[in-house]
Enzyme design. Structure first.
Site: not given
Ligand SMILES: Cc1cc2nc3c(=O)[nH]c(=O)nc-3n(C[C@H](O)[C@H](O)[C@H](O)COP(=O)(O)OP(=O)(O)OC[C@H]3O[C@@H](n4cnc5c(N)ncnc54)[C@H](O)[C@@H]3O)c2cc1C
Length: 391
Positions: A144, A147, A280, A350-351, A375, A379
């Site tokens: 929470p 990531g 089409r 494809h509309g 992954e 950003e």
């Molecule tokens: C469908 C789905 C499946 C997933 N599966 C997995 C999984 O199997 N295991 C797992 O561990 N995680 C998983 N994730 C999590 C995913 O890896 C994270 O959502 C991702 O790493 C971003 O973390 P966050 O969502 O907490 O965003 P945050 O880290 O809070 O970042 C918020 C935004 O700020 C941007 N940001 C961050 N740092 C910077 C910076 N220095 N400068 C500018 N912008 C920045 C980010 O790119 C993002 O757009 C999954 C997510 C989804 C949606």
């Protein structure tokens, strides 16, 4: 398969012959076995039920398409990174997209972190994945608290108590967690980067609850709650505090390969859009004869060629043993962003039909939206590239 470990694109940016042959084998397999099967599945099916998957795996195995990513010393085919990219790209040109290869159609590939596991851990957890007798394990890093910056965001606590670690806290967004027999969970056993450890957490661990989170993608990730969850010390991978290094070592190649699925999906979408535009009729002529449509198709073709070459080049350099941290970020960022733009244009061509669940386009659009975040979000890749540019 051993010759496939040879890295290389030839000087003329062509794939080596053995990879062309491998790609053609995958293409024939997909057309003969997978496409007809998919037509019988729900629009959002994210994988195959076991009774359909097992016979398909047996056929793939007969063709030598098994555990392609796992190194030979661990019992896999030991395909080069470039070879893996080619297979993933080709196998993602289906309705299930990147889920199809990712969920073990060509045999399970144990999580890379298990290569550093003990013999007992490998026998208990790694080998069954390789043999296809257990489901694909999940990897839980995000929480929470975030990531993008796991070194700071990982707060899930693991405290030693005799021959167990007691885990308290939560993981978020963990893909496939509810279906997996076990997962790799990164938890905090100390301070800073050196205070993160990797654990094998089994499905029936007391104190672990798994709840689904609904998102716009065709599959749902899960939230994991650890409430005094007891994990045996025997399930710690390597030493305490090695988790961050273990996770990082898999990251770079993973980013290159992450681009392959989206590129394969977008290629299929572009082929569908070309075919639709030729059929089409609008304003008394073919859609394909309108320059506005041609330009959308052309932009898509050019972006896909660029994305593919960036990915192949990163893979090729990885196989040569070069430092590909920046190449991988470029390939991941451009590949996932370009694929998303291509599928968006193909929907437009494809509309309304592009939004209907009769076609896979809207599903791919949702799944590719996720790929721009997973992954390492776009950003985060920009941070890696900027750091190198400005050093
Ligand atoms: C469908 C789905 C499946 C997933 N599966 C997995 C999984 O199997 N295991 C797992 O561990 N995680 C998983 N994730 C999590 C995913 O890896 C994270 O959502 C991702 O790493 C971003 O973390 P966050 O969502 O907490 O965003 P945050 O880290 O809070 O970042 C918020 C935004 O700020 C941007 N940001 C961050 N740092 C910077 C910076 N220095 N400068 C500018 N912008 C920045 C980010 O790119 C993002 O757009 C999954 C997510 C989804 C949606």
């Amino acid at each position: 398969m051993s010759t496939l470990t040879e890295p290389a694109l030839t000087g003329a940016w062509e794939l080596p012959d053995e990879l062309v042959a491998l790609r053609d084998t995958v293409r024939r397999f997909m057309q003969a076995e997978v496409h007809p099967l998919e037509a019988t599945l729900p629009h959002d099916a994210a994988g195959l039920p076991r009774d359909l998957l097992l016979p398909l795996q047996a056929k793939a195995r007969n063709l030598g398409l098994w555990a392609l990513q796992t190194p030979e010393e661990y019992g896999g085919a030991g395909l080069s990174v470039l070879g893996q990219a080619v297979v993933l790209e080709e196998a993602s040109r289906c309705r299930m997209g990147a889920f199809f290869p990712a969920l073990g159609a060509f045999g399970g590939n144990p999580p890379v972190v298990l290569y550093g596991a003990s013999k007992e851990q490998w026998a208990r957890f790694g080998q069954p994945v390789l043999d296809g007798t257990t489901t694909k394990p999940y990897t839980a890093i995000s929480e929470p608290t975030g990531g993008s910056d796991p070194a700071r965001a990982i707060q899930l606590k693991a405290v030693r108590d005799g021959d167990h670690f007691v885990l308290n806290g939560a993981k978020m967004w963990t893909s496939h967690a509810a279906d997996a027999d076990f997962g790799i969970v990164y938890a905090r056993t100390g301070e800073g980067r050196d205070g993160i450890s990797a654990f094998i957490v089994e499905k029936d661990t007391p104190g672990l609850t798994i709840n689904r989170i609904d998102v716009m993608a065709s599959f749902s990730p899960y939230e994991l709650h650890f409430d005094e969850a007891r994990v045996p010390v025997a399930n710690l991978i390597g030493e305490e505090g090695q988790g961050f290094g273990q996770a990082s070592s898999t990251l770079v190649t993973g980013r290159i390969l992450y681009a392959a699925g989206p590129i394969g999906i977008a290629q299929r979408a572009l082929e569908m859009a070309c075919s639709w535009a030729k059929d089409r009729e609008v304003f008394g002529g073919r859609l394909a004869d309108k320059q506005g449509i041609q330009w959308m198709l052309v932009d898509s073709e050019v972006e896909l060629r660029a994305a593919r070459l960036l990915m192949y080049q990163a893979a090729w350099n990885a196989d040569l043993g070069k430092d590909v941290r920046v190449d991988a970020s470029v390939a991941k960022m451009y590949g996932t962003e370009a694929a998303f733009r291509v599928v968006d244009r193909c929907i437009q061509i494809h509309g309304a039909l592009g939004l209907a669940d009769e076609l896979p386009l809207e599903r791919w659009f949702r799944d590719l939206r996720v790929k721009r975040l997973g992954e390492g979000a776009t950003e985060v890749q920009r941070v890696v590239i900027a750091r190198d540019l400005l050093k």
